[in-house]
Design a protein around this motif. Structure first.
Motif, PDB file in Angstrom:
ATOM      1  N   ALA A 132      36.629   2.662  -2.912  1.00  0.00           N
ATOM      2  CA  ALA A 132      38.061   2.478  -2.684  1.00  0.00           C
ATOM      3  C   ALA A 132      38.241   1.464  -1.563  1.00  0.00           C
ATOM      4  N   ASN A 133      39.428   0.869  -1.491  1.00  0.00           N
ATOM      5  CA  ASN A 133      39.629  -0.125  -0.429  1.00  0.00           C
ATOM      6  C   ASN A 133      40.151   0.491   0.861  1.00  0.00           C
ATOM      7  N   ILE A 134      40.419   1.782   0.884  1.00  0.00           N
ATOM      8  CA  ILE A 134      40.765   2.468   2.134  1.00  0.00           C
ATOM      9  C   ILE A 134      40.037   3.806   2.172  1.00  0.00           C
ATOM     10  N   GLY A 135      39.878   4.321   3.383  1.00  0.00           N
ATOM     11  CA  GLY A 135      39.184   5.594   3.554  1.00  0.00           C
ATOM     12  C   GLY A 135      40.031   6.638   4.228  1.00  0.00           C
ATOM     13  N   GLY A 136      41.358   6.424   4.251  1.00  0.00           N
ATOM     14  CA  GLY A 136      42.242   7.384   4.904  1.00  0.00           C
ATOM     15  C   GLY A 136      42.403   7.085   6.379  1.00  0.00           C
ATOM     16  N   PRO A 137      43.341   7.788   7.046  1.00  0.00           N
ATOM     17  CA  PRO A 137      43.635   7.494   8.461  1.00  0.00           C
ATOM     18  C   PRO A 137      42.479   7.704   9.433  1.00  0.00           C
ATOM     19  N   PRO A 138      41.636   8.729   9.284  1.00  0.00           N
ATOM     20  CA  PRO A 138      40.605   8.941  10.311  1.00  0.00           C
ATOM     21  C   PRO A 138      39.629   7.759  10.407  1.00  0.00           C
ATOM     22  N   GLY A 139      39.479   7.217  11.590  1.00  0.00           N
ATOM     23  CA  GLY A 139      38.523   6.127  11.796  1.00  0.00           C
ATOM     24  C   GLY A 139      38.822   4.916  10.944  1.00  0.00           C
ATOM     25  N   GLY A 140      40.092   4.546  10.838  1.00  0.00           N
ATOM     26  CA  GLY A 140      40.488   3.483   9.922  1.00  0.00           C
ATOM     27  C   GLY A 140      39.830   2.142  10.196  1.00  0.00           C
ATOM     28  N   ALA A 141      39.640   1.792  11.455  1.00  0.00           N
ATOM     29  CA  ALA A 141      38.985   0.521  11.787  1.00  0.00           C
ATOM     30  C   ALA A 141      37.516   0.563  11.399  1.00  0.00           C
ATOM     31  N   ILE A 142      36.916   1.746  11.511  1.00  0.00           N
ATOM     32  CA  ILE A 142      35.494   1.898  11.201  1.00  0.00           C
ATOM     33  C   ILE A 142      35.261   1.839   9.697  1.00  0.00           C
ATOM     34  N   THR A 143      36.094   2.544   8.924  1.00  0.00           N
ATOM     35  CA  THR A 143      35.896   2.508   7.471  1.00  0.00           C
ATOM     36  C   THR A 143      36.190   1.120   6.899  1.00  0.00           C
ATOM     37  N   ALA A 144      37.099   0.377   7.530  1.00  0.00           N
ATOM     38  CA  ALA A 144      37.337  -1.006   7.099  1.00  0.00           C
ATOM     39  C   ALA A 144      36.081  -1.842   7.321  1.00  0.00           C
ATOM     40  N   ALA A 145      35.431  -1.650   8.471  1.00  0.00           N
ATOM     41  CA  ALA A 145      34.181  -2.362   8.743  1.00  0.00           C
ATOM     42  C   ALA A 145      33.083  -1.914   7.776  1.00  0.00           C
ATOM     43  N   CYS A 146      33.063  -0.620   7.447  1.00  0.00           N
ATOM     44  CA  CYS A 146      32.078  -0.108   6.498  1.00  0.00           C
ATOM     45  C   CYS A 146      32.256  -0.749   5.122  1.00  0.00           C
ATOM     46  N   PHE A 147      33.510  -0.969   4.732  1.00  0.00           N
ATOM     47  CA  PHE A 147      33.788  -1.652   3.465  1.00  0.00           C
ATOM     48  C   PHE A 147      33.164  -3.045   3.480  1.00  0.00           C
ATOM     49  N   LEU A 148      33.405  -3.806   4.548  1.00  0.00           N
ATOM     50  CA  LEU A 148      32.855  -5.161   4.643  1.00  0.00           C
ATOM     51  C   LEU A 148      31.332  -5.143   4.676  1.00  0.00           C
ATOM     52  N   GLU A 149      30.775  -4.149   5.339  1.00  0.00           N
ATOM     53  CA  GLU A 149      29.323  -4.085   5.509  1.00  0.00           C
ATOM     54  C   GLU A 149      28.605  -4.049   4.167  1.00  0.00           C
ATOM     55  N   ARG A 150      29.238  -3.484   3.148  1.00  0.00           N
ATOM     56  CA  ARG A 150      28.608  -3.386   1.830  1.00  0.00           C
ATOM     57  C   ARG A 150      28.339  -4.755   1.196  1.00  0.00           C
ATOM     58  N   TYR A 151      28.980  -5.783   1.727  1.00  0.00           N
ATOM     59  CA  TYR A 151      28.859  -7.135   1.159  1.00  0.00           C
ATOM     60  C   TYR A 151      27.999  -8.055   2.025  1.00  0.00           C
ATOM     61  N   THR A 152      27.331  -7.493   3.032  1.00  0.00           N
ATOM     62  CA  THR A 152      26.643  -8.341   4.015  1.00  0.00           C
ATOM     63  C   THR A 152      25.170  -7.984   4.190  1.00  0.00           C
ATOM     64  N   ARG A 153      24.597  -7.278   3.247  1.00  0.00           N
ATOM     65  CA  ARG A 153      23.266  -6.710   3.465  1.00  0.00           C
ATOM     66  C   ARG A 153      22.127  -7.714   3.288  1.00  0.00           C
ATOM     67  N   LYS A 154      22.459  -8.950   2.952  1.00  0.00           N
ATOM     68  CA  LYS A 154      21.424  -9.978   2.789  1.00  0.00           C
ATOM     69  C   LYS A 154      21.283 -10.869   4.018  1.00  0.00           C
ATOM     70  N   TYR A 155      22.010 -10.546   5.110  1.00  0.00           N
ATOM     71  CA  TYR A 155      21.914 -11.374   6.316  1.00  0.00           C
ATOM     72  C   TYR A 155      22.376 -10.562   7.531  1.00  0.00           C
ATOM     73  N   THR A 156      22.185 -11.125   8.696  1.00  0.00           N
ATOM     74  CA  THR A 156      22.629 -10.519   9.949  1.00  0.00           C
ATOM     75  C   THR A 156      24.130 -10.755  10.097  1.00  0.00           C
ATOM     76  N   TRP A 157      24.868  -9.706  10.441  1.00  0.00           N
ATOM     77  CA  TRP A 157      26.340  -9.779  10.350  1.00  0.00           C
ATOM     78  C   TRP A 157      27.003  -9.022  11.487  1.00  0.00           C
ATOM     79  N   ALA A 158      28.153  -9.532  11.891  1.00  0.00           N
ATOM     80  CA  ALA A 158      29.019  -8.823  12.838  1.00  0.00           C
ATOM     81  C   ALA A 158      30.466  -9.027  12.415  1.00  0.00           C
ATOM     82  N   HIS A 159      31.292  -8.061  12.747  1.00  0.00           N
ATOM     83  CA  HIS A 159      32.721  -8.085  12.410  1.00  0.00           C
ATOM     84  C   HIS A 159      33.529  -7.920  13.685  1.00  0.00           C
TER      85      HIS A 159
END
Length: 502
Positions: free
Chosen positions: A439-466
């Motif tokens: 899903a593109n959201i994970g609910g209110p708890p830790g909203g900034a963290i779950t948004a970063a977790c969403f992006l992280e799924r697309y970055t596993r082939k290189y070193t990444w920061a958000h």
């Protein structure tokens, strides 16, 4: 504003400096800096301190005229705080106060003789860069879209830093400070422009102008090319808008040919209504700032272009609007990203991650040394960190994570700070969907963290920061306007990499 470095004359010292105003430091407990002592031939400065006319607290000022035996027309006393604790914060407060005072004077030129080499844990080059940024920030004005332009500010137009250490390192710090200030100003200007002017096409044209001015490579992909790349997630956000999307790629390849590039990815939502998940009307005008990630990439490129930085850097900006219409994405829609992963759109106002995920997949082709994405991503980050620190997320939560440490250190050096936030597999559970890969959201708890977790799924082939800059990219209220952050952090990070400090 012109800046220069001038060595102190060995014979006449500061007393012989002919200028409209000279700024010198004073400390609390009625103590004078070395520069102030050299000008105090008749005890007039000491008397001002003793009488309490100036406290010496950081940022306090007092203007004196006609000091005996001093060639300068005016002497500005500037508080530096406690003598043994000349911190970065107190020094910056002092130069900001100096800039404000200089702006009100009838002098065309001025000199700064603050103790540039006495700031705790910093060198004179750092002090000069910080002073240039502070002065330029104090003088920034936006009047591009006003029918009557503001009168040109008066005050000091030429500033010389008086230093016994007027060597090449300090002189280059002036050039770096100016380039950085120009980059910050560009980011501010882009953010402050209204969304009917600063469209995705405007951002693309800005990138093309930078490419022409500084010799960057540039490519702008349009809708058909994005469709060919199967960027279904990015394209789902732009469906409701009449403004065409743009996917901007800038290349500053000034390092060694074999060196992998650093890639900066900036969110470029030039206006965010929330789409079908419409935002409340109050303060919606501030959603023109949803492209400040893109603006920071363009501002950083201007800075490193002016510096001719010896590094390979690529900037990627997915740019579009998020608008409601009969064509717009709906909650419940499922789209396929460029990576092939499917996404259930539960909230169309969580659109930044939808355009960034395809951009983060696209940059795999560059085989990057590191990727940093910059986005006004979540209101949850504002709730967590307020308006002082940007949120920093990296996949590796180990305290020895080099990329995170580089970015944190660059933030501290530049005064454009970030704070490390957690990102771990436990939060990924909130993104589960019964109908898609995520899903593109994970609910209110830790909203900034779950948004970063969403992006992280697309970055596993290189070193990444958000970097989540939702709380730092602009100011509201009476001081409403773009801040230009995190251009100082990003530019300092790149300078450190070019200097081999990574």
């Amino acid at each position: 504003m012109d800046f220069s470095i001038k060595p102190i004359d060995a014979k006449t010292g500061l007393t012989g400096a002919k200028t409209g105003v000279i700024a010198v430091g004073v400390f609390e407990d009625k103590k004078l800096s070395q520069a102030a002592q050299s000008l105090d031939r008749k005890g007039q400065i000491a008397a001002a301190l003793k009488s309490g006319d100036i406290s010496g607290k950081a940022g306090s000022t007092l203007l004196l005229r006609g000091l005996d035996g001093v060639a300068a027309e005016r002497v500005l006393l500037v508080g530096l705080g406690k003598e043994q604790e000349l911190s970065e914060k107190n020094f910056v407060s002092a130069v900001q106060a100096t800039a404000r005072a200089f702006a009100t004077l009838g002098a065309a030129d001025g000199a700064i003789a603050l103790p540039l080499d006495q700031v705790r844990n910093r060198d004179a080059a750092w002090a000069v860069r910080s002073a240039v940024l502070a002065v330029r920030d104090a003088g920034y004005r936006y009047d591009t879209t006003k029918s009557t332009k503001e009168a040109a500010p008066g005050g000091v137009k030429k500033i010389a830093f008086l230093s016994a250490a007027a060597d090449g390192v300090v002189k280059s710090a002036v050039a770096q400070g100016l380039a950085l200030a120009n980059g910050v100003d560009l980011a501010k200007d882009l953010g402050n422009l209204p969304p009917n002017i600063c469209t995705p096409s405007y951002l693309a044209d800005t990138a093309k102008r930078l490419a022409k001015d500084y010799g960057f490579g540039v490519e702008v992909l349009d809708r058909k090319q994005l469709e060919a790349l199967k960027m279904g997630s990015f394209l789902s956000v732009t469906k409701g808008s009449d403004e065409p999307p743009k996917f901007i790629v800038l290349k500053h390849l000034n390092g060694k040919a074999k060196d992998a590039p650093v890639v900066l990815v900036g969110k470029g939502i030039t206006f965010d209504t929330g789409g079908i998940s419409l935002k409340p009307g109050a303060n919606m005008d501030e959603m023109k700032y949803d492209m400040c990630g893109a603006a920071s990439v363009l501002g950083t490129f201007r800075a490193i272009g002016e510096m001719n930085l010896k590094l390979n850097v690529i900037g990627v900006i997915p740019a579009c609007e998020n608008m409601p219409s009969g064509r717009a994405s709906k909650p419940g829609d499922i789209v396929t990203s460029m990576s092939g992963q499917t996404i259930e759109i539960l909230n169309t106002d969580a659109e930044g991650r939808l355009i960034l995920c395809d951009a983060l997949t696209y940059v795999e082709r560059f085989k990057p040394a590191a990727v940093v994405d910059i986005a006004t991503l979540t209101g949850a980050c504002v709730t967590a960190l307020g308006h002082h620190n940007s949120g920093l997320f990296t996949r590796n939560d180990d305290v020895h994570d080099n990329l995170a440490n580089e970015l944190l250190a660059a933030g501290k050096t530049s005064g454009d700070t970030a704070w490390r936030m957690p990102i771990e597999d436990a939060y990924q559970e909130q993104l589960k969907s019964n109908f898609a890969d995520m899903a593109n959201i994970g609910g209110p708890p830790g909203g900034a963290i779950t948004a970063a977790c969403f992006l992280e799924r697309y970055t596993r082939k290189y070193t990444w920061a958000h970097l989540d800059i939702a709380g730092t990219a602009w100011k509201s209220g009476a001081a409403k306007g773009a801040s230009g952050r995190p251009v100082p952090l990003l530019t300092t990070f790149l300078i450190n990499r070019a200097d081999g400090k990574a």
